[in-house]
Design an enzyme around this catalytic site. Structure first.
Site, PDB file in Angstrom:
ATOM      1  N   CYS A   1      -1.208   3.427  -0.772  1.00 33.72           N
ATOM      2  CA  CYS A   1      -0.334   2.371  -1.246  1.00 33.72           C
ATOM      3  C   CYS A   1       1.122   2.674  -0.887  1.00 33.72           C
ATOM      4  O   CYS A   1       1.617   3.762  -1.173  1.00 33.72           O
ATOM      5  CB  CYS A   1      -0.507   2.268  -2.754  1.00 33.72           C
ATOM      6  SG  CYS A   1       0.897   1.600  -3.602  1.00 33.72           S
ATOM      7  N   GLU A   2       1.759   1.714  -0.252  1.00 34.94           N
ATOM      8  CA  GLU A   2       3.127   1.988   0.201  1.00 34.94           C
ATOM      9  C   GLU A   2       4.139   1.921  -0.937  1.00 34.94           C
ATOM     10  O   GLU A   2       5.296   2.277  -0.754  1.00 34.94           O
ATOM     11  CB  GLU A   2       3.523   1.033   1.341  1.00 34.94           C
ATOM     12  CG  GLU A   2       3.716  -0.407   0.949  1.00 34.94           C
ATOM     13  CD  GLU A   2       4.073  -1.266   2.169  1.00 34.94           C
ATOM     14  OE1 GLU A   2       3.659  -0.933   3.295  1.00 34.94           O
ATOM     15  OE2 GLU A   2       4.764  -2.276   1.970  1.00 34.94           O
ATOM     16  N   HIS A   3       3.717   1.456  -2.099  1.00 31.86           N
ATOM     17  CA  HIS A   3       4.644   1.417  -3.232  1.00 31.86           C
ATOM     18  C   HIS A   3       4.626   2.705  -4.042  1.00 31.86           C
ATOM     19  O   HIS A   3       5.623   3.065  -4.649  1.00 31.86           O
ATOM     20  CB  HIS A   3       4.312   0.237  -4.152  1.00 31.86           C
ATOM     21  CG  HIS A   3       4.386  -1.082  -3.443  1.00 31.86           C
ATOM     22  ND1 HIS A   3       3.475  -2.091  -3.612  1.00 31.86           N
ATOM     23  CD2 HIS A   3       5.269  -1.532  -2.513  1.00 31.86           C
ATOM     24  CE1 HIS A   3       3.791  -3.113  -2.842  1.00 31.86           C
ATOM     25  NE2 HIS A   3       4.865  -2.793  -2.161  1.00 31.86           N
ATOM     26  N   HIS A   4       3.471   3.380  -4.098  1.00 35.37           N
ATOM     27  CA  HIS A   4       3.346   4.571  -4.935  1.00 35.37           C
ATOM     28  C   HIS A   4       2.873   5.800  -4.166  1.00 35.37           C
ATOM     29  O   HIS A   4       2.837   6.885  -4.727  1.00 35.37           O
ATOM     30  CB  HIS A   4       2.379   4.301  -6.098  1.00 35.37           C
ATOM     31  CG  HIS A   4       2.807   3.164  -6.982  1.00 35.37           C
ATOM     32  ND1 HIS A   4       2.366   1.871  -6.799  1.00 35.37           N
ATOM     33  CD2 HIS A   4       3.660   3.130  -8.023  1.00 35.37           C
ATOM     34  CE1 HIS A   4       2.924   1.082  -7.710  1.00 35.37           C
ATOM     35  NE2 HIS A   4       3.722   1.812  -8.456  1.00 35.37           N
TER      36      HIS A   4
ATOM     37  N   GLN B   1      -2.805  -3.785   0.841  1.00 37.74           N
ATOM     38  CA  GLN B   1      -4.131  -4.183   1.323  1.00 37.74           C
ATOM     39  C   GLN B   1      -4.096  -5.489   2.104  1.00 37.74           C
ATOM     40  O   GLN B   1      -4.845  -5.680   3.058  1.00 37.74           O
ATOM     41  CB  GLN B   1      -5.090  -4.272   0.128  1.00 37.74           C
ATOM     42  CG  GLN B   1      -6.537  -4.484   0.549  1.00 37.74           C
ATOM     43  CD  GLN B   1      -7.478  -4.398  -0.626  1.00 37.74           C
ATOM     44  OE1 GLN B   1      -7.294  -3.575  -1.511  1.00 37.74           O
ATOM     45  NE2 GLN B   1      -8.494  -5.237  -0.644  1.00 37.74           N
TER      46      GLN B   1
ATOM     47  N   HIS C   1      -7.347   0.698  -6.243  1.00 38.44           N
ATOM     48  CA  HIS C   1      -6.006   1.240  -6.007  1.00 38.44           C
ATOM     49  C   HIS C   1      -5.697   2.269  -7.080  1.00 38.44           C
ATOM     50  O   HIS C   1      -5.631   1.932  -8.259  1.00 38.44           O
ATOM     51  CB  HIS C   1      -4.969   0.114  -6.046  1.00 38.44           C
ATOM     52  CG  HIS C   1      -5.078  -0.819  -4.884  1.00 38.44           C
ATOM     53  ND1 HIS C   1      -3.997  -1.157  -4.110  1.00 38.44           N
ATOM     54  CD2 HIS C   1      -6.145  -1.456  -4.345  1.00 38.44           C
ATOM     55  CE1 HIS C   1      -4.385  -1.984  -3.139  1.00 38.44           C
ATOM     56  NE2 HIS C   1      -5.679  -2.181  -3.280  1.00 38.44           N
TER      57      HIS C   1
ATOM     58  N   CYS D   1      -3.027   3.605  -7.787  1.00 38.13           N
ATOM     59  CA  CYS D   1      -1.781   3.342  -8.526  1.00 38.13           C
ATOM     60  C   CYS D   1      -2.057   2.444  -9.725  1.00 38.13           C
ATOM     61  O   CYS D   1      -1.263   2.373 -10.658  1.00 38.13           O
ATOM     62  CB  CYS D   1      -0.722   2.725  -7.611  1.00 38.13           C
ATOM     63  SG  CYS D   1      -1.216   1.198  -6.816  1.00 38.13           S
TER      64      CYS D   1
HETATM   65 ZN   LIG Z   1       0.698   1.102  -5.678  1.00 38.15          ZN
END
Ligand SMILES: [Zn+2]
Length: 202
Positions: free
Chosen positions: A92-95, A133, A161, A163
């Site tokens: 995941c590119e956010h977490h 995704q 996910h 995250c």
């Molecule tokens: Zn995430």
């Protein structure tokens, strides 16, 4: 439908050195509240950096090149080609935590087919990067469309996910499903239904 231009994820312009990357891990260890100098953590920065080389190996792979070797002798085969249940490990590119799941990749050949393992390699090339995704699903489908120019492409990804399962809302067991349908899979409901039945979803 014409595929959009490939949305490539660019390599960072100035890549830091391995020593700089390891120093960054030591900073995060201190941030977490631990002591990077204690025995159990001494080799951790080097291990983490080596793990990152595996997690993010996709940046070094050109998915277009993976698909370029095709076969034209198909004896007129013009039915769906589907590779089901491809193990998916992405991040995941956010977490920066794992997205674990399965991808199903299908196309309807026009006159060229590709070695079936190449479909899995295209999934890996895009998965082994920082992703969301939705983008991952679209990149896989668009690349197959652009290189093989088949009559249709269908990509379905289902994943968990971390995250979401190990932090935040802690929704264990919730899975996210995304799909991208191009060509006949988008335009023709019967062909799309046939694909979803083959995947095992109706
Ligand atoms: Zn995430």
């Amino acid at each position: 439908m014409v595929a959009k231009p490939l949305a490539e994820t660019p390599m960072p312009v100035a890549r830091p050195s391995r020593a700089e990357a390891e120093a960054a891990v030591r900073t995060l260890l201190r941030w977490a509240g631990d002591d990077p100098a204690r025995e159990g953590l001494l080799d951790t920065p080097a291990r983490v950096v080596r793990s990152y080389e595996e997690f993010f190996a996709g940046y070094a792979v050109d998915p277009v090149a993976v698909l370029e070797r095709t076969f034209a002798e198909t004896e007129g085969y013009d039915e769906i080609v589907l590779l089901k249940d491809i193990r998916l490990e992405s991040y995941c590119e956010h977490h920066m935590v794992p997205i674990i799941g399965r991808a199903h990749v299908a196309y309807l050949p026009s006159n060229r087919v590709v070695g079936i393992s190449k479909l899995a390699r295209v999934v890996q090339a895009y998965a082994k990067r920082l992703q969301i995704q939705e983008k991952l699903t679209a990149q896989i489908a668009n690349t197959i469309e652009a290189v093989l120019q088949p009559r249709g492409v269908g990509v379905v990804i289902e994943s968990e996910h971390q995250c979401m399962t190990t932090r935040g809302v802690h929704q264990h067991g919730a899975s996210m499903v995304t799909s991208r349908m191009l060509g006949v899979f988008r335009d023709d409901a019967n062909t799309r239904r046939e694909l979803m039945a083959l995947i095992g979803k109706s």
